[in-house]
Design a protein around this motif. Structure first.
Motif, mmCIF file in Angstrom:
data_model
loop_
_atom_site.group_PDB
_atom_site.id
_atom_site.type_symbol
_atom_site.label_atom_id
_atom_site.label_comp_id
_atom_site.label_asym_id
_atom_site.label_seq_id
_atom_site.Cartn_x
_atom_site.Cartn_y
_atom_site.Cartn_z
ATOM 1 N N VAL A 64 0.851 -1.194 0.000
ATOM 2 C CA VAL A 64 0.000 0.000 0.000
ATOM 3 C C VAL A 64 0.884 1.240 0.000
ATOM 4 N N TYR A 65 0.512 2.234 -0.814
ATOM 5 C CA TYR A 65 1.280 3.486 -0.919
ATOM 6 C C TYR A 65 0.353 4.677 -0.699
ATOM 7 N N HIS A 66 0.974 5.835 -0.485
ATOM 8 C CA HIS A 66 0.195 7.072 -0.440
ATOM 9 C C HIS A 66 0.907 8.134 -1.261
ATOM 10 N N GLU A 67 0.124 8.853 -2.062
ATOM 11 C CA GLU A 67 0.697 9.854 -2.987
ATOM 12 C C GLU A 67 1.682 10.791 -2.308
ATOM 13 N N GLN A 68 1.294 11.276 -1.099
ATOM 14 C CA GLN A 68 2.175 12.234 -0.429
ATOM 15 C C GLN A 68 3.101 11.588 0.596
ATOM 16 N N SER A 69 2.521 10.783 1.487
ATOM 17 C CA SER A 69 3.340 10.343 2.615
ATOM 18 C C SER A 69 4.180 9.104 2.332
ATOM 19 N N MET A 70 3.819 8.325 1.301
ATOM 20 C CA MET A 70 4.628 7.129 1.001
ATOM 21 C C MET A 70 4.549 6.798 -0.485
ATOM 22 N N PRO A 71 5.049 7.718 -1.339
ATOM 23 C CA PRO A 71 4.911 7.485 -2.781
ATOM 24 C C PRO A 71 5.818 6.347 -3.250
ATOM 25 N N PRO A 72 5.391 5.607 -4.270
ATOM 26 C CA PRO A 72 6.289 4.591 -4.835
ATOM 27 C C PRO A 72 7.441 5.299 -5.552
ATOM 28 N N LYS A 73 8.560 4.596 -5.713
ATOM 29 C CA LYS A 73 9.730 5.220 -6.359
ATOM 30 C C LYS A 73 9.380 5.657 -7.776
ATOM 31 N N GLN A 74 8.646 4.754 -8.471
ATOM 32 C CA GLN A 74 8.233 5.090 -9.831
ATOM 33 C C GLN A 74 6.707 5.187 -9.839
ATOM 34 N N SER A 75 6.193 6.322 -10.262
ATOM 35 C CA SER A 75 4.755 6.560 -10.184
ATOM 36 C C SER A 75 3.957 5.428 -10.853
#
Ligand code: AMP
Length: 194
Positions: free
Chosen positions: A111-122
């Protein structure tokens, strides 16, 4: 411990087009609770699997008193009981913000979050490289319904576990690491099972 997530079990059943998935889908899409007769059976069946024998962490269940009582009855019949209940407190505004920015990996469950835990590659999962997706029911309008539905049942549920001294409340708006520490402290070290 087996980590058992009721929402994920429903989503798996919906993806797999099972009978349970077909019945649950209209509720899940609208953010409504799936009726207890479907939910309780699904959870009791899941906790009877071999990987749950040493213990399990339920995530998203119970969501009302009837579910809690059904679980307790089933466990009592096997001379078992729930040890602890973790209540991670987060304000409604923060929940809406977190869910609106959440991205999930269908492949490995990360699970990712756009601001607090973005994936390395969008748009791609760091762990397995699969495409990320946003849950339909994380749209703010559906999130509002989910919150309303869940909060209505929350207080009696908290009281139910509080009276047995099983309720542990954790502030979910602290730093991620702090929340993690507090949750780990709350559950204690897992017992070594020979
Ligand atoms: P979640 O992933 O926990 O947000 O759950 C997604 C959806 O699955 C919820 O909005 C409900 O429709 C359904 N669901 C999950 N857990 C339960 C539960 N314990 N009781 C009833 N419905 C549930």
């Amino acid at each position: 411990m087996a980590h058992i997530t009721s929402g994920e079990l429903f989503r798996e059943n919906i993806r797999g087009k099972t009978e349970l998935g077909r019945k649950a889908q209209p509720f899940v899409e609208r953010g409504l609770l799936v009726p207890n007769e479907l939910t309780v059976g699904m959870i009791l069946e899941r906790i009877s699997q071999p990987d749950a024998r040493r213990g399990f962490l339920l995530d998203g269940y119970p969501r009302n008193l009837e579910q809690a009582r059904a679980l307790d009855r089933a466990l009592a019949a096997q001379e078992k009981a729930i040890d602890k209940t973790l209540y991670i407190k987060v304000s409604d505004e923060e929940l809406v913000r977190r869910l609106a920015g959440r991205w999930n990996c269908r492949q490995c469950g990360a699970v990712y979050h756009e601001q607090s835990m973005p994936p390395k590659q969008s748009g791609a999962c760091d762990r397995c490289g699969s495409a990320l997706y946003q849950r339909e029911d994380d749209r703010p309008d559906v999130v509002r319904t989910r919150l309303e539905v869940n909060l209505k049942e929350l207080e009696p549920l908290l009281a139910y576990y509080r009276k047995d001294g099983k309720l542990i409340e954790v502030d979910g708006e602290l730093e991620v690491e702090r929340v993690k520490e507090k949750l780990l402290a709350a559950v204690g070290r897992p017992q070594e099972v020979p």
